[in-house]
Write a protein that holds these residues in place. Structure first.
Motif, PDB file in Angstrom:
ATOM      1  N   ARG A 264       1.255 -11.881   7.342  1.00  0.00           N
ATOM      2  CA  ARG A 264      -0.140 -11.406   7.370  1.00  0.00           C
ATOM      3  C   ARG A 264      -0.623 -11.126   5.949  1.00  0.00           C
ATOM      4  O   ARG A 264      -1.743 -11.515   5.567  1.00  0.00           O
ATOM      5  N   VAL A 265       0.208 -10.454   5.163  1.00  0.00           N
ATOM      6  CA  VAL A 265      -0.164 -10.138   3.783  1.00  0.00           C
ATOM      7  C   VAL A 265      -0.311 -11.423   2.970  1.00  0.00           C
ATOM      8  O   VAL A 265      -1.274 -11.587   2.205  1.00  0.00           O
ATOM      9  N   ALA A 266       0.633 -12.344   3.133  1.00  0.00           N
ATOM     10  CA  ALA A 266       0.561 -13.611   2.398  1.00  0.00           C
ATOM     11  C   ALA A 266      -0.708 -14.374   2.748  1.00  0.00           C
ATOM     12  O   ALA A 266      -1.377 -14.931   1.867  1.00  0.00           O
ATOM     13  N   GLN A 267      -1.076 -14.378   4.026  1.00  0.00           N
ATOM     14  CA  GLN A 267      -2.273 -15.100   4.434  1.00  0.00           C
ATOM     15  C   GLN A 267      -3.534 -14.455   3.871  1.00  0.00           C
ATOM     16  O   GLN A 267      -4.468 -15.154   3.449  1.00  0.00           O
ATOM     17  N   GLU A 268      -3.580 -13.127   3.829  1.00  0.00           N
ATOM     18  CA  GLU A 268      -4.747 -12.443   3.286  1.00  0.00           C
ATOM     19  C   GLU A 268      -4.897 -12.762   1.793  1.00  0.00           C
ATOM     20  O   GLU A 268      -6.004 -13.020   1.303  1.00  0.00           O
ATOM     21  N   LEU A 269      -3.780 -12.786   1.066  1.00  0.00           N
ATOM     22  CA  LEU A 269      -3.853 -13.127  -0.352  1.00  0.00           C
ATOM     23  C   LEU A 269      -4.243 -14.589  -0.540  1.00  0.00           C
ATOM     24  O   LEU A 269      -4.989 -14.929  -1.466  1.00  0.00           O
ATOM     25  N   ARG A 270      -3.746 -15.485   0.335  1.00  0.00           N
ATOM     26  CA  ARG A 270      -4.176 -16.884   0.282  1.00  0.00           C
ATOM     27  C   ARG A 270      -5.690 -16.986   0.449  1.00  0.00           C
ATOM     28  O   ARG A 270      -6.366 -17.740  -0.249  1.00  0.00           O
ATOM     29  N   ASP A 271      -6.210 -16.230   1.429  1.00  0.00           N
ATOM     30  CA  ASP A 271      -7.645 -16.261   1.693  1.00  0.00           C
ATOM     31  C   ASP A 271      -8.433 -15.766   0.479  1.00  0.00           C
ATOM     32  O   ASP A 271      -9.494 -16.316   0.147  1.00  0.00           O
TER      33      ASP A 271
ATOM     34  N   GLY B 110     -12.157 -17.244  -3.732  1.00  0.00           N
ATOM     35  CA  GLY B 110     -12.562 -16.874  -5.076  1.00  0.00           C
ATOM     36  C   GLY B 110     -12.531 -15.401  -5.394  1.00  0.00           C
ATOM     37  O   GLY B 110     -12.868 -14.998  -6.514  1.00  0.00           O
ATOM     38  N   ARG B 111     -12.135 -14.560  -4.427  1.00  0.00           N
ATOM     39  CA  ARG B 111     -12.003 -13.142  -4.754  1.00  0.00           C
ATOM     40  C   ARG B 111     -10.896 -12.946  -5.788  1.00  0.00           C
ATOM     41  O   ARG B 111     -10.974 -12.048  -6.636  1.00  0.00           O
ATOM     42  N   LEU B 112      -9.862 -13.749  -5.706  1.00  0.00           N
ATOM     43  CA  LEU B 112      -8.835 -13.810  -6.745  1.00  0.00           C
ATOM     44  C   LEU B 112      -8.947 -15.185  -7.389  1.00  0.00           C
ATOM     45  O   LEU B 112      -8.772 -16.203  -6.717  1.00  0.00           O
ATOM     46  N   LYS B 113      -9.244 -15.222  -8.678  1.00  0.00           N
ATOM     47  CA  LYS B 113      -9.485 -16.484  -9.371  1.00  0.00           C
ATOM     48  C   LYS B 113      -8.273 -16.868 -10.218  1.00  0.00           C
ATOM     49  O   LYS B 113      -7.452 -16.015 -10.579  1.00  0.00           O
ATOM     50  N   PRO B 114      -8.145 -18.174 -10.535  1.00  0.00           N
ATOM     51  CA  PRO B 114      -7.060 -18.599 -11.424  1.00  0.00           C
ATOM     52  C   PRO B 114      -7.039 -17.770 -12.704  1.00  0.00           C
ATOM     53  O   PRO B 114      -8.079 -17.566 -13.343  1.00  0.00           O
ATOM     54  N   GLY B 115      -5.865 -17.256 -13.047  1.00  0.00           N
ATOM     55  CA  GLY B 115      -5.718 -16.416 -14.225  1.00  0.00           C
ATOM     56  C   GLY B 115      -5.819 -14.940 -13.946  1.00  0.00           C
ATOM     57  O   GLY B 115      -5.440 -14.116 -14.793  1.00  0.00           O
ATOM     58  N   ASP B 116      -6.323 -14.558 -12.753  1.00  0.00           N
ATOM     59  CA  ASP B 116      -6.417 -13.140 -12.402  1.00  0.00           C
ATOM     60  C   ASP B 116      -5.029 -12.557 -12.150  1.00  0.00           C
ATOM     61  O   ASP B 116      -4.157 -13.213 -11.568  1.00  0.00           O
ATOM     62  N   ARG B 117      -4.862 -11.320 -12.568  1.00  0.00           N
ATOM     63  CA  ARG B 117      -3.637 -10.595 -12.238  1.00  0.00           C
ATOM     64  C   ARG B 117      -3.838  -9.927 -10.881  1.00  0.00           C
ATOM     65  O   ARG B 117      -4.862  -9.265 -10.662  1.00  0.00           O
ATOM     66  N   ILE B 118      -2.904 -10.112  -9.960  1.00  0.00           N
ATOM     67  CA  ILE B 118      -3.055  -9.506  -8.644  1.00  0.00           C
ATOM     68  C   ILE B 118      -2.754  -8.013  -8.741  1.00  0.00           C
ATOM     69  O   ILE B 118      -2.100  -7.565  -9.698  1.00  0.00           O
TER      70      ILE B 118
ATOM     71  N   LEU C 276       0.893 -18.350  -6.900  1.00  0.00           N
ATOM     72  CA  LEU C 276       1.061 -17.260  -7.860  1.00  0.00           C
ATOM     73  C   LEU C 276       2.157 -17.619  -8.851  1.00  0.00           C
ATOM     74  O   LEU C 276       3.035 -18.431  -8.554  1.00  0.00           O
ATOM     75  N   ILE C 277       2.104 -16.983 -10.020  1.00  0.00           N
ATOM     76  CA  ILE C 277       3.170 -17.128 -11.007  1.00  0.00           C
ATOM     77  C   ILE C 277       3.546 -15.733 -11.500  1.00  0.00           C
ATOM     78  O   ILE C 277       2.664 -14.925 -11.841  1.00  0.00           O
ATOM     79  N   ALA C 278       4.851 -15.446 -11.476  1.00  0.00           N
ATOM     80  CA  ALA C 278       5.343 -14.137 -11.917  1.00  0.00           C
ATOM     81  C   ALA C 278       5.746 -14.225 -13.386  1.00  0.00           C
ATOM     82  O   ALA C 278       6.525 -15.103 -13.768  1.00  0.00           O
ATOM     83  N   ARG C 279       5.202 -13.317 -14.202  1.00  0.00           N
ATOM     84  CA  ARG C 279       5.525 -13.274 -15.624  1.00  0.00           C
ATOM     85  C   ARG C 279       6.329 -12.016 -15.886  1.00  0.00           C
ATOM     86  O   ARG C 279       5.836 -10.898 -15.674  1.00  0.00           O
ATOM     87  N   THR C 280       7.551 -12.196 -16.326  1.00  0.00           N
ATOM     88  CA  THR C 280       8.460 -11.071 -16.526  1.00  0.00           C
ATOM     89  C   THR C 280       7.841 -10.020 -17.439  1.00  0.00           C
ATOM     90  O   THR C 280       7.387 -10.319 -18.550  1.00  0.00           O
ATOM     91  N   GLY C 281       7.789  -8.796 -16.924  1.00  0.00           N
ATOM     92  CA  GLY C 281       7.264  -7.682 -17.695  1.00  0.00           C
ATOM     93  C   GLY C 281       5.755  -7.636 -17.816  1.00  0.00           C
ATOM     94  O   GLY C 281       5.216  -6.778 -18.509  1.00  0.00           O
ATOM     95  N   ASP C 282       5.071  -8.552 -17.146  1.00  0.00           N
ATOM     96  CA  ASP C 282       3.618  -8.626 -17.306  1.00  0.00           C
ATOM     97  C   ASP C 282       2.869  -8.744 -15.985  1.00  0.00           C
ATOM     98  O   ASP C 282       1.650  -8.850 -15.977  1.00  0.00           O
ATOM     99  N   GLY C 283       3.561  -8.751 -14.867  1.00  0.00           N
ATOM    100  CA  GLY C 283       2.884  -8.812 -13.574  1.00  0.00           C
ATOM    101  C   GLY C 283       2.837 -10.214 -12.983  1.00  0.00           C
ATOM    102  O   GLY C 283       3.470 -11.148 -13.482  1.00  0.00           O
ATOM    103  N   THR C 284       2.059 -10.343 -11.912  1.00  0.00           N
ATOM    104  CA  THR C 284       1.947 -11.606 -11.176  1.00  0.00           C
ATOM    105  C   THR C 284       0.491 -12.069 -11.207  1.00  0.00           C
ATOM    106  O   THR C 284      -0.424 -11.285 -10.961  1.00  0.00           O
ATOM    107  N   TYR C 285       0.306 -13.355 -11.502  1.00  0.00           N
ATOM    108  CA  TYR C 285      -1.029 -13.909 -11.718  1.00  0.00           C
ATOM    109  C   TYR C 285      -1.298 -15.073 -10.765  1.00  0.00           C
ATOM    110  O   TYR C 285      -0.367 -15.747 -10.308  1.00  0.00           O
ATOM    111  N   VAL C 286      -2.588 -15.300 -10.520  1.00  0.00           N
ATOM    112  CA  VAL C 286      -2.999 -16.473  -9.747  1.00  0.00           C
ATOM    113  C   VAL C 286      -2.824 -17.696 -10.639  1.00  0.00           C
ATOM    114  O   VAL C 286      -3.330 -17.737 -11.762  1.00  0.00           O
ATOM    115  N   ARG C 287      -2.093 -18.669 -10.133  1.00  0.00           N
ATOM    116  CA  ARG C 287      -1.779 -19.854 -10.926  1.00  0.00           C
ATOM    117  C   ARG C 287      -2.994 -20.784 -11.023  1.00  0.00           C
ATOM    118  O   ARG C 287      -3.760 -20.924 -10.090  1.00  0.00           O
ATOM    119  N   GLU C 288      -3.140 -21.397 -12.185  1.00  0.00           N
ATOM    120  CA  GLU C 288      -4.139 -22.454 -12.329  1.00  0.00           C
ATOM    121  C   GLU C 288      -3.743 -23.592 -11.400  1.00  0.00           C
ATOM    122  O   GLU C 288      -2.582 -23.990 -11.347  1.00  0.00           O
TER     123      GLU C 288
END
Length: 226
Positions: free
Chosen positions: A10-17, A22-30, A60-72
């Motif tokens: 359910r959580v994964a689907q909500e984040l996909r949505d 566009g609520r979460l855009k490429p480059g945004d940190r979740i 998504l892409i996880a960056r060590t020590g910097d959080g998780t971002y929406v992938r381009e």
């Protein structure tokens, strides 16, 4: 376990949505782990599992020590439909310029005889449970899994009605499909189903499955008469 499985999906689907609309855009940190726990009212384990799924889906892409971002999002590669001269060939070819490339590696699952499922039986115009031959082939290109082709063949007799039909549908990846295509269960896939019911010869159903975010299935109309 069942409740937690439902929760992370359910959580994964909500984040996909949120990514899709566009609520979460490429480059945004979740949002942080704590913020997501508060938003969805679930444990950190559920959030981490949902995040793992979206990383596997390349959303998504996880960056060590910097959080998780929406992938381009790269543009999906195009797979162009063609009429194969050999039933062992895939129904789609990778497009490069004006020509198509067949995948360069094929993994073949041994052909077996199985009872026809209700879906296969409906497509072939036979009764469910009738014996059909099933073959599975995974086509790769440059080491990457491209398309999964499952073919069911009616060994003898004839199906009703006759003719050729093709249909494109979308759904969530099944477990075996996700593993073969190097995705995750529930990831969106595009399915091309081709049904051949000749007046003579063997009727068959060929189902091509691709990961929707990686490949686009393309049908080109016949050229106009000169």
């Amino acid at each position: 376990m069942a409740r937690r499985t439902t929760a992370y999906r359910r959580v994964a689907q909500e984040l996909r949505d949120q990514i899709a609309d566009g609520r979460l855009k490429p480059g945004d940190r979740i949002p942080s782990l704590t913020a997501l726990q508060d938003e969805f009212g679930v444990s950190d384990t559920v959030i981490l599992e949902a995040r793992k799924v979206l990383v596997a889906e390349s959303l998504l892409i996880a960056r060590t020590g910097d959080g998780t971002y929406v992938r381009e999002r790269p543009e999906p590669q195009r797979l162009v439909h063609h009429e194969p001269s050999d039933p062992q060939q895939p129904l789609f070819r990778l497009e490069t310029g004006e020509t198509g490339l067949f995948p360069d590696v094929v993994e073949v699952e041994a052909e077996t005889t199985v009872p026809a499922s209700a879906a296969v039986a409906r497509l072939l115009g036979i009764k469910p449970g009738r014996k059909v031959r099933r073959g599975v082939r995974l086509f790769r290109h440059d080491g990457a899994a491209v398309q999964l082709l499952t073919v069911h063949v009616l060994p003898r007799g004839k199906s009703e009605p006759t003719g050729v039909e093709e249909e494109i549908t979308s759904r969530a990846a099944l477990d075996a499909e996700a593993r073969a295509l190097e995705g995750v269960v529930g990831q969106p896939v595009t399915v091309a189903t081709r049904v051949e019911r000749p007046e003579t010869g063997q009727a068959r159903v060929a189902e091509t499955v691709v990961l929707a975010d990686r490949y686009t299935l393309v049908y080109r109309p016949a050229p106009l008469p000169g």
